[in-house]
Design a protein around this motif. Structure first.
Motif, PDB file in Angstrom:
ATOM      1  N   ALA A 112       0.301  -0.862  -0.443  1.00  0.00           N
ATOM      2  CA  ALA A 112       0.217  -0.545  -0.364  1.00  0.00           C
ATOM      3  C   ALA A 112       0.645   1.703  -0.186  1.00  0.00           C
ATOM      4  O   ALA A 112       1.840   1.266   0.792  1.00  0.00           O
ATOM      5  CB  ALA A 112      -0.699   0.072   1.412  1.00  0.00           C
ATOM      6  N   PRO A 113       1.123   1.826  -0.440  1.00  0.00           N
ATOM      7  CA  PRO A 113       1.404   3.558  -0.583  1.00  0.00           C
ATOM      8  C   PRO A 113       1.774   4.554   0.165  1.00  0.00           C
ATOM      9  O   PRO A 113       0.160   4.006   1.256  1.00  0.00           O
ATOM     10  CB  PRO A 113       0.562   4.252  -2.143  1.00  0.00           C
ATOM     11  CG  PRO A 113      -0.849   3.270  -2.552  1.00  0.00           C
ATOM     12  CD  PRO A 113      -0.445   2.412  -2.084  1.00  0.00           C
ATOM     13  N   ALA A 176     -19.568   0.038   5.202  1.00  0.00           N
ATOM     14  CA  ALA A 176     -20.258   0.241   3.494  1.00  0.00           C
ATOM     15  C   ALA A 176     -20.010   1.735   3.007  1.00  0.00           C
ATOM     16  O   ALA A 176     -19.209   2.493   3.894  1.00  0.00           O
ATOM     17  CB  ALA A 176     -22.123   0.227   3.527  1.00  0.00           C
ATOM     18  N   GLY A 177     -19.172   2.051   1.364  1.00  0.00           N
ATOM     19  CA  GLY A 177     -19.143   3.464   1.599  1.00  0.00           C
ATOM     20  C   GLY A 177     -17.911   3.568   1.589  1.00  0.00           C
ATOM     21  O   GLY A 177     -17.187   2.228   2.081  1.00  0.00           O
ATOM     22  N   SER A 178     -16.729   5.071   1.579  1.00  0.00           N
ATOM     23  CA  SER A 178     -15.627   5.481   1.603  1.00  0.00           C
ATOM     24  C   SER A 178     -15.499   6.268   2.544  1.00  0.00           C
ATOM     25  O   SER A 178     -16.114   7.074   2.387  1.00  0.00           O
ATOM     26  CB  SER A 178     -14.511   5.523   0.050  1.00  0.00           C
ATOM     27  OG  SER A 178     -16.060   5.816  -0.694  1.00  0.00           O
ATOM     28  N   ILE A 179     -13.504   6.557   2.748  1.00  0.00           N
ATOM     29  CA  ILE A 179     -13.504   7.895   3.181  1.00  0.00           C
ATOM     30  C   ILE A 179     -12.175   8.312   2.831  1.00  0.00           C
ATOM     31  O   ILE A 179     -11.566   7.361   2.294  1.00  0.00           O
ATOM     32  CB  ILE A 179     -13.357   7.304   5.017  1.00  0.00           C
ATOM     33  CG1 ILE A 179     -14.551   6.922   5.378  1.00  0.00           C
ATOM     34  CG2 ILE A 179     -12.635   8.945   5.614  1.00  0.00           C
ATOM     35  CD1 ILE A 179     -13.893   7.142   7.266  1.00  0.00           C
ATOM     36  N   THR A 180     -11.859   9.429   1.807  1.00  0.00           N
ATOM     37  CA  THR A 180     -11.452  10.072   1.297  1.00  0.00           C
ATOM     38  C   THR A 180     -10.229  11.112   1.213  1.00  0.00           C
ATOM     39  O   THR A 180     -11.134  11.604   2.268  1.00  0.00           O
ATOM     40  CB  THR A 180     -11.529   9.887  -0.508  1.00  0.00           C
ATOM     41  OG1 THR A 180     -12.482  10.562   0.108  1.00  0.00           O
ATOM     42  CG2 THR A 180     -12.111   9.181  -0.864  1.00  0.00           C
ATOM     43  N   ILE A 181      -9.117  11.270   1.236  1.00  0.00           N
ATOM     44  CA  ILE A 181      -8.323  12.424   1.834  1.00  0.00           C
ATOM     45  C   ILE A 181      -7.572  12.863   0.758  1.00  0.00           C
ATOM     46  O   ILE A 181      -6.797  11.917   0.321  1.00  0.00           O
ATOM     47  CB  ILE A 181      -7.171  11.765   2.770  1.00  0.00           C
ATOM     48  CG1 ILE A 181      -7.133  11.762   3.862  1.00  0.00           C
ATOM     49  CG2 ILE A 181      -6.259  13.046   3.034  1.00  0.00           C
ATOM     50  CD1 ILE A 181      -7.378  11.448   5.066  1.00  0.00           C
ATOM     51  N   LYS A 187      -8.688   2.804   2.825  1.00  0.00           N
ATOM     52  CA  LYS A 187      -8.644   1.305   2.613  1.00  0.00           C
ATOM     53  C   LYS A 187      -7.031   1.517   1.855  1.00  0.00           C
ATOM     54  O   LYS A 187      -6.278   0.523   2.001  1.00  0.00           O
ATOM     55  CB  LYS A 187      -9.466   0.808   2.133  1.00  0.00           C
ATOM     56  CG  LYS A 187     -10.586   1.013   3.401  1.00  0.00           C
ATOM     57  CD  LYS A 187     -11.736   0.154   2.925  1.00  0.00           C
ATOM     58  CE  LYS A 187     -13.673   0.383   3.819  1.00  0.00           C
ATOM     59  NZ  LYS A 187     -14.326  -0.341   3.018  1.00  0.00           N
ATOM     60  N   THR A 188      -7.067   1.777   0.867  1.00  0.00           N
ATOM     61  CA  THR A 188      -5.959   2.282   0.444  1.00  0.00           C
ATOM     62  C   THR A 188      -4.376   2.348   0.383  1.00  0.00           C
ATOM     63  O   THR A 188      -3.767   1.880  -0.656  1.00  0.00           O
ATOM     64  CB  THR A 188      -6.448   2.000  -1.729  1.00  0.00           C
ATOM     65  OG1 THR A 188      -6.179   3.515  -1.605  1.00  0.00           O
ATOM     66  CG2 THR A 188      -7.555   2.013  -2.449  1.00  0.00           C
ATOM     67  N   VAL A 189      -4.369   3.024   1.733  1.00  0.00           N
ATOM     68  CA  VAL A 189      -3.074   3.561   1.928  1.00  0.00           C
ATOM     69  C   VAL A 189      -2.437   3.039   3.026  1.00  0.00           C
ATOM     70  O   VAL A 189      -3.217   2.484   3.750  1.00  0.00           O
ATOM     71  CB  VAL A 189      -3.002   5.317   1.986  1.00  0.00           C
ATOM     72  CG1 VAL A 189      -3.676   5.956   0.950  1.00  0.00           C
ATOM     73  CG2 VAL A 189      -3.797   5.783   2.854  1.00  0.00           C
ATOM     74  N   ASN A 190      -1.227   3.395   3.232  1.00  0.00           N
ATOM     75  CA  ASN A 190      -0.782   2.141   4.587  1.00  0.00           C
ATOM     76  C   ASN A 190      -0.889   3.436   5.969  1.00  0.00           C
ATOM     77  O   ASN A 190      -1.275   4.768   5.976  1.00  0.00           O
ATOM     78  CB  ASN A 190       0.595   1.888   4.592  1.00  0.00           C
ATOM     79  CG  ASN A 190       1.516   3.248   4.612  1.00  0.00           C
ATOM     80  OD1 ASN A 190       1.787   3.925   5.691  1.00  0.00           O
ATOM     81  ND2 ASN A 190       2.401   3.309   3.837  1.00  0.00           N
TER      82      ASN A 190
END
Length: 366
Positions: A112-113, A176-181, A187-190
């Motif tokens: 994960a980046p 459910a759903g997502s949190i983005t920055i 969920k995709t970053v370390n």
């Protein structure tokens, strides 16, 4: 006290009985083993002596038989002890492997980046969460914390305010759903880079049994003494530390038991000031402060949160009237959002909370 003492005595009695059974079983094992070895040794020596007296064996044969018995029975004498140790070790190893087999529920994706932070915009997109399937905590939340803006979340106890903080730090993953920055799903970053970008002033501050100065330095372990002192000054801890006999070297006790709730929260604020992260989270950060100290701390918070993205979980509505957006949660759902003035004009949930708190404050005044 008497009830707990009685429970403790009861558990000690159970432990005593278990130890007695253990000792009796060992006594039986060791006694039986010694009896078998003694009987076998006596029988073999008697037979060997009989053979020597009848001329069927020489004295050398008799010595050889004795030597063989020593070689055989000395290791056998330790067999019970070794068996007991092996059984105990196997039980411990089994427990250890059970612990090693436990996997964290929140895991990073393979390679994960790091979080690439540019502005610090946070978006909650259709976020739902539950600890148990039959008890939903958050239901389809949609809101945006624009870069450099301050968003406050208010609501009754159990509405799900603190859960938002846990999800943002990724202590749990959303159901459910997502949190983005800045467009990146957390969920995709370390996790390390995510938490490195966020500073928090929690409701319950975790302190270590070290000096006040070193507890503040936990916000940025490689910070210089001068930077730590500046953070202490901005958090209005300077006067308090000056009154202590040992000053900044005063130990705070286990979990900070030698400090009051307000003093612990000031240490947490000083840590966050020292860290200077791009995203700030305040989870009822002034709940343990008196009105005068609260105002001083709020000024410090406002100073450090300028041009930073801020999420504020608040119980006292007077602390968040300057927020760009106020979100009102009820039973895990957003029932209102807007500025302080807009929500007062609506005269609904937020207005009721505001007027209730104002009445309580007036009653407390002499």
């Amino acid at each position: 006290e008497a009830f707990e003492a009685q429970r403790y005595d009861h558990e000690l009695e159970r432990w005593e009985q278990a130890r007695r059974k253990n000792r009796l079983s060992l006594f039986t094992l060791n006694g039986g083993q010694a009896l078998i070895i003694a009987t076998a040794t006596t029988t073999m020596v008697w037979l060997a002596a009989s053979q020597v007296s009848s001329g069927a064996m020489t004295i050398g044969d008799f010595v050889a038989v004795n030597s063989y018995m020593m070689i055989l029975f000395i290791p056998l004498n330790f067999l019970g002890f070794v068996y007991r140790e092996i059984k105990g070790s196997l039980a411990n190893i089994e427990k250890m492997f059970d612990l090693l087999d436990i996997q964290p529920k929140v895991k990073d994706q393979h390679q994960a980046p790091n979080l690439a932070l540019e502005h610090g915009e946070i978006i909650f997109n259709n976020v739902s969460f539950d600890y148990q399937a039959d008890r939903p905590i958050l239901k389809n939340l949609n809101f945006t914390i624009s870069a450099g803006h301050k968003v406050a979340v208010v609501g009754a106890s159990g509405a799900g305010k603190s859960t938002l903080v846990k999800l943002l730090f990724r202590f749990y993953d959303t159901s459910a759903g997502s949190i983005t920055i800045d467009g990146q799903d957390i969920k995709t970053v370390n996790q390390h880079s995510l938490r490195q970008a966020i500073g928090i002033v929690p409701q319950d501050t975790v302190l270590f049994n070290d000096s006040i100065f070193e507890n503040v330095r936990y916000g940025q372990p490689d910070a210089s003494d001068q930077e730590v002192e500046e953070a202490i000054k901005l958090a209005h801890l300077e006067n308090f530390i000056g009154q202590l006999p040992k000053g900044r070297d005063t130990r705070v006790g286990e979990r900070g038991l030698k400090l009051s709730g307000g003093e612990k929260q000031r240490v947490a604020i000083a840590r966050t000031i020292l860290k200077r992260p791009p995203i700030l989270v305040f989870d009822e950060a002034t709940s343990s402060l008196d009105s005068q100290s609260e105002q001083a701390i709020l000024n410090a918070i406002n100073e450090i949160s300028q041009n930073h993205t801020s999420l504020v979980i608040a119980h006292r509505l007077s602390t968040i009237i300057d927020a760009d957006t106020i979100i009102v949660l009820d039973q895990g759902e957003i029932v209102e959002q807007g500025s302080h003035q807009q929500l007062l004009e609506k005269n609904e949930h937020y207005a009721q909370l505001w007027y209730t708190q104002q009445k309580q404050q007036l009653k407390r005044q002499p």
